[in-house]
Design a protein around this motif. Structure first.
Motif, short mmCIF file in Angstrom:
data_model
loop_
_atom_site.label_atom_id
_atom_site.label_comp_id
_atom_site.label_asym_id
_atom_site.label_seq_id
_atom_site.Cartn_x
_atom_site.Cartn_y
_atom_site.Cartn_z
N VAL A 176 -13.54 -34.00 -14.81
CA VAL A 176 -13.19 -33.35 -16.07
C VAL A 176 -13.57 -34.29 -17.22
CG1 VAL A 176 -11.31 -32.51 -17.53
CG2 VAL A 176 -11.37 -31.94 -15.08
N LEU A 177 -14.31 -33.78 -18.18
CA LEU A 177 -14.78 -34.58 -19.31
C LEU A 177 -14.09 -34.11 -20.58
CD1 LEU A 177 -18.61 -34.67 -18.54
CD2 LEU A 177 -16.88 -36.39 -17.96
N ILE A 178 -13.54 -35.04 -21.33
CA ILE A 178 -12.90 -34.73 -22.60
C ILE A 178 -13.86 -35.08 -23.73
CG2 ILE A 178 -10.92 -35.12 -24.10
CD1 ILE A 178 -10.33 -33.68 -21.43
N GLU A 179 -14.16 -34.10 -24.58
CA GLU A 179 -15.04 -34.30 -25.72
C GLU A 179 -14.21 -34.32 -27.00
OE1 GLU A 179 -18.98 -32.25 -27.84
OE2 GLU A 179 -17.85 -31.16 -26.30
N ASP A 180 -14.17 -35.47 -27.64
CA ASP A 180 -13.45 -35.62 -28.91
C ASP A 180 -14.40 -35.20 -30.03
OD1 ASP A 180 -12.12 -36.36 -31.21
OD2 ASP A 180 -11.45 -38.29 -30.42
N LYS A 181 -14.11 -34.07 -30.67
CA LYS A 181 -14.96 -33.55 -31.73
C LYS A 181 -14.42 -33.87 -33.12
CE LYS A 181 -16.71 -29.57 -29.08
NZ LYS A 181 -17.01 -28.12 -29.16
N GLY A 182 -13.44 -34.74 -33.18
CA GLY A 182 -12.81 -35.01 -34.46
C GLY A 182 -11.65 -34.07 -34.67
N ALA A 183 -11.88 -32.97 -35.37
CA ALA A 183 -10.82 -31.99 -35.62
C ALA A 183 -10.75 -30.93 -34.53
CB ALA A 183 -11.03 -31.33 -36.97
N ALA A 184 -11.28 -31.22 -33.36
CA ALA A 184 -11.15 -30.36 -32.19
C ALA A 184 -11.30 -31.23 -30.95
CB ALA A 184 -12.22 -29.26 -32.20
N VAL A 185 -10.84 -30.71 -29.83
CA VAL A 185 -10.98 -31.45 -28.57
C VAL A 185 -11.27 -30.45 -27.45
CG1 VAL A 185 -8.47 -31.39 -28.14
CG2 VAL A 185 -9.91 -33.11 -27.00
N ALA A 186 -12.26 -30.78 -26.63
CA ALA A 186 -12.69 -29.87 -25.57
C ALA A 186 -12.54 -30.54 -24.21
CB ALA A 186 -14.15 -29.46 -25.79
N ALA A 187 -12.09 -29.75 -23.24
CA ALA A 187 -11.98 -30.21 -21.85
C ALA A 187 -13.02 -29.46 -21.03
CB ALA A 187 -10.59 -29.96 -21.31
N HIS A 188 -14.07 -30.16 -20.59
CA HIS A 188 -15.17 -29.56 -19.83
C HIS A 188 -14.91 -29.74 -18.33
CE1 HIS A 188 -17.89 -29.19 -23.37
NE2 HIS A 188 -17.21 -30.25 -23.79
#
Length: 272
Positions: free
Chosen positions: A141-153
């Motif tokens: 599982v990869l967590i992408e920190d987008k700043g004002a959003a966060v995604a769990a791939h």
């Protein structure tokens, strides 16, 4: 001659069996007389092939300049509408800076270069860190920190889909009413709730370069459906790229990002 060029040039049925006739005719019109249309393009899965990890996408060397020529041909009526952060999207197409909506519309840059960015609270920073810590126990599982959003791939760990859905629902409730859970291809994302890709299209259509034109949108995912809905309501045309069997409010279909890129190259071929 590429597949897209053959489809644009042919006055008969399109060579590609998955490119519908309406989309084909609009692409030909964009090549001959683009003054009636405003174009909106998603990035991942639409302009670029999806990759196993968010940072593994590949931008073909010719694409940034082709997009710039398309913007010129449309007299400025082109915008990118993406779930990526605005700053990240800019890096993909350097040195160009296009009208762009990032984080599903929560960040936006207009035709004059004016930018509005989403704010990041200390509470949201803490929530992102909590998600990242929990994901350490989920291999792949990869967590992408987008700043004002966060995604769990979970593309590399599909067995975690259900538990991730439950945990991200927990975290979005913890984040509060200003945040929404966005579903996408093998990803769960917590993003600002105040905006959507549809809202971004509405914003751009109020700008002078886009005014009095019909919107044409290309996207590939659930995240693009709000954009498609707005485009349809404005009498435009929406095109779903890729999975042709996926339910969508887009009336048009295109087979792949390769086709979209080739179509753009064909449209701007006489522009340089």
């Amino acid at each position: 001659m590429t597949q897209a060029e053959r489809d644009l040039e042919s006055a008969e049925e399109p060579v590609s069996s998955v490119l519908d006739g309406v989309t084909r005719d609009i692409l030909r019109e964009l090549k001959d007389d683009p003054t009636h249309w405003a174009v909106f393009l998603d990035i991942d899965g639409t302009l670029l092939e999806l990759a196993l990890t968010p940072d593994a996408i590949i931008v073909p060397p010719s694409l940034p300049d082709d997009l710039d020529r398309l913007r010129e041909r449309l007299q400025g009526a082109m915008a990118l509408v993406t779930g990526r952060a605005l700053a990240y999207a800019d890096q993909l197409f350097t040195p160009h800076r296009f009208p762009l909506a990032g984080l599903h519309g929560a960040e936006i840059r207009d035709c004059n270069g004016n930018t509005a960015l989403a704010s990041i609270t200390p509470e949201f920073e803490a929530l992102k860190q909590a998600i990242a810590r929990e994901a350490e126990s989920m291999p792949g599982v990869l967590i992408e920190d987008k700043g004002a959003a966060v995604a769990a791939h979970y593309r590399l760990a599909p067995d975690y889909q259900q538990v991730l859905a439950e945990r991200m629902q927990h975290y979005v409730r913890e984040a509060g009413p200003g945040w929404a859970l966005q579903l996408g291809k093998m990803v769960f994302e917590i993003r600002p709730a105040r905006s959507s890709k549809g809202d971004a299209v509405e914003f751009f259509m109020q700008q002078a370069a886009f005014a009095n034109r019909r919107p044409l949108a290309f996207g590939d995912d659930l995240t693009d459906e709000s954009m498609f809905s707005v485009v349809n309501a404005r009498g435009g045309h929406a095109v779903r790229v890729g999975n042709l069997a996926a339910p969508s409010c887009a009336a048009g279909r295109a087979p792949s990002p390769v086709f979209v890129r080739e179509a753009i190259a064909a449209i701007v071929a006489g522009n340089h």
